[in-house]
Enzyme design. Structure first.
Site, PDB file in Angstrom:
ATOM      1  N   ASP A 186     -66.524  18.272  30.819  1.00 13.16           N
ATOM      2  CA  ASP A 186     -67.209  18.273  30.207  1.00 13.16           C
ATOM      3  C   ASP A 186     -67.149  19.691  29.324  1.00 13.16           C
ATOM      4  OD1 ASP A 186     -70.436  19.402  30.119  1.00 13.16           O
ATOM      5  OD2 ASP A 186     -71.048  18.251  30.891  1.00 13.16           O
ATOM      6  N   HIS A 187     -66.815  19.438  27.866  1.00 10.68           N
ATOM      7  CA  HIS A 187     -66.509  20.805  27.355  1.00 10.68           C
ATOM      8  C   HIS A 187     -67.631  22.101  26.931  1.00 10.68           C
ATOM      9  CE1 HIS A 187     -68.490  18.247  23.653  1.00 10.68           C
ATOM     10  NE2 HIS A 187     -67.968  19.517  23.934  1.00 10.68           N
ATOM     11  N   HIS A 249     -74.325  17.885  30.108  1.00 13.41           N
ATOM     12  CA  HIS A 249     -73.879  18.541  29.573  1.00 13.41           C
ATOM     13  C   HIS A 249     -74.968  19.651  29.350  1.00 13.41           C
ATOM     14  CE1 HIS A 249     -70.760  17.199  27.391  1.00 13.41           C
ATOM     15  NE2 HIS A 249     -71.490  16.669  26.186  1.00 13.41           N
TER      16      HIS A 249
END
Ligand code: NAD
Length: 488
Positions: A186-187, A249
């Site tokens: 999950d950047h 996110h």
């Protein structure tokens, strides 16, 4: 350590063979190769690494290397270094369903192990369409690709489309990889300010004490984008903002801001307190979905120059997919009893902004904080990210209850999220990755919203491009006597 984009392992050389499924694709070229190159320049990747790019096209090593160098165009102009870097890259044409191709991959990886002395370590990176994740993992098992070094699987989002499909995917992955070998990307968890949050909370005791239902009026998490779907209409039609942004996110940011103090700043302790946040999300009834969640879809802009979502390429002319979501999330634990976490994400909004606004009430004066103070964590696009107190940079806001920790390397160590996460993978540290039990709870939460929305036809489009979203998103807060802090 979370919160310190520390230098601890940033100069220690790592050893591994990366196998990138989807090595000719967009993600690999835009994110992975530039991140790896920066790690190469800083010595994290040096002599003992190799990369096998696999994809369907029949490319030669030389051609593949030229595409890798091209991907670095905006990163560096040191041609010698880029060429040396690209010599670590090898191409293997591959179809995900063909067993023979996995044998060829296995043999090539073994050869590169000897050539680069990589300690039999393997990182399998899924830069490929989600429908192939399970097939690839199962072939890694059946064709015996795993080695006696470490074997780590990196999975890009989306991890499933619902709770059930996420369970199916997880079952197929865990036939080959244990939970401790799976790195779910999950950047946002690689972004500087999100990583700093825990450190900031733990080192600012007054602020930490104020993060409680006694003092917080409401929390606001906004991830807005100014762009539309661009060329990703096909993907977006299957996702929508709820699956694309809220389930992952936004939920992970809620986890970071709402969790209790961890016993230690290590992966196990952090995940333990985060897990409790997701387990405490208050279940929604269908009626509460209608009351507490708003969906939207962008139309044209005021000039008529920007297309409506329904006119975008690969989008159904009658699409009911949402490009905007706003909602009120609540929790059932004592700490956050009655505190609304307002969340919002949308495309074609007036500006790109990722931020957390913590809105305190007047009782916070008890702790020496001015009544009704708002603390804002800017995640992006501001360079390096920063904290605002009532809209003013925290240093000049003349309130000393919150500070960046002195050792946070804030000013000189900003790195791309992918670089930071890649170092964690090489170190075997899952601290900034999503674990399976967290995902199960966030999918269950989001599934209820999806199911309710799928039962009713929305009146789309309902907001104009380059505006703040549908009116109902503002009314959602007004009903509670609140307003959005960020109004672009
Ligand atoms: P892409 O279409 O650009 O690349 C897909 C790759 O898969 C290509 O290399 C293609 O050759 C390969 N491929 C397709 N079918 C194959 C087959 N049958 N056998 C072997 N290889 C095959 O896609 P992308 O944008 O790079 O996305 C890759 C993954 O990353 C997806 O899961 C996507 O959801 C995820 N992701 C992408 C981004 C991004 O910025 N592009 C961001 C977040 C997540």
């Amino acid at each position: 350590m979370l919160g310190k984009r520390s230098n601890k392992n940033m100069t220690t050389e790592k050893s591994a063979v990366f196998i990138i499924f989807g090595g000719s694709g967009d993600l690999a070229h835009r994110k992975l190769y530039p991140a790896m190159y920066n790690l190469y320049k800083s010595g994290v990747l040096k002599d003992h690494f190799a990369v096998i790019g696999t994809a369907r096209r029949p490319w030669s090593d030389d051609y593949y290397r030229s595409t890798v160098v091209d991907s670095l165009e905006d990163v560096d102009d040191d041609e010698k270094a880029m060429t040396e870097f690209s010599k670590h890259f090898f191409y293997q044409s591959h179809d995900v369903t063909d067993s023979d191709h996995y044998i060829a991959l296995k043999n090539l990886a073994a050869k590169l192990d000897d050539q680069f002395d990589t300690g039999h370590n393997r990182i399998y990176y899924m830069a490929i369409a989600p429908r192939f994740f399970g097939t690839v993992a199962e072939h890694i098992n059946s064709e015996g690709l795993k080695t006696d070094g470490y074997n780590r699987l990196v999975i890009e989002k989306p991890f499933g489309r619902s709770f059930d499909s996420a369970c199916d995917l997880n079952s197929s992955l865990t036939k080959t990889f244990s939970e401790s070998e799976i790195y779910r990307m999950d950047h946002y968890l690689g972004k500087f300010m999100v990583q700093q949050l825990t450190d900031i909370r733990m080192k600012n005791k007054t602020f930490e004490k104020a993060l409680d239902h006694k003092y917080v009026s409401n929390m606001q998490i906004t991830l807005s984008e100014s762009l539309g779907v661009e060329d990703r209409g096909g993907y977006y039609e299957t996702a929508g903002v709820l699956r694309d942004m809220i389930q992952n996110h936004i939920m992970q940011i809620i986890g970071a801001v709402a969790m209790d103090e961890p016993a230690k700043l290590d992966s196990d302790s952090i995940h333990e307190v985060k897990r409790a946040v997701f387990a405490n999300l208050k279940d929604l009834t269908p009626e509460e979905v209608d009351q507490n969640f708003v969906r939207g879809q962008y139309g044209e802009d005021a000039t008529g120059k920007l297309k409506a979502y329904r006119e975008e390429d690969n989008v159904d002319a009658n699409s009911n997919i949402e490009t905007f979501v706003a909602g009120k999330v609540t929790m059932s634990n004592e700490r956050w009893d009655g505190v609304p976490f307002y969340v919002r994400s949308g495309k074609r909004m007036p500006a790109k902004s990722s931020r957390i606004d913590v809105v305190f009430n007047d009782k916070v004066e008890e702790l020496g904080i001015k009544p009704n103070t708002t603390v804002t964590f800017l995640i992006e696009p501001e360079n390096g990210s920063s904290i605002l107190v009532n809209g003013i940079d925290y240093q000049s806001a003349n309130q000393d209850f919150i500070k960046f920790p002195e050792d946070s390397h804030y000013f000189d160590n900003e790195r791309e999220a992918y670089e930071s996460l890649m170092i964690d993978i090489l170190d075997g540290d899952q601290i900034h990755f999503t674990l399976w039990d967290e995902l199960q709870n966030t999918w269950k939460y989001v599934d209820v919203i999806r199911q309710q929305w799928d039962n009713e036809t929305p009146d789309f489009p309902n907001y104009m491009s380059k505006t703040i979203g549908p009116d109902a998103a503002s009314e959602l807060l007004e009903k509670d006597g609140n307003t959005w802090v960020w109004d672009a």
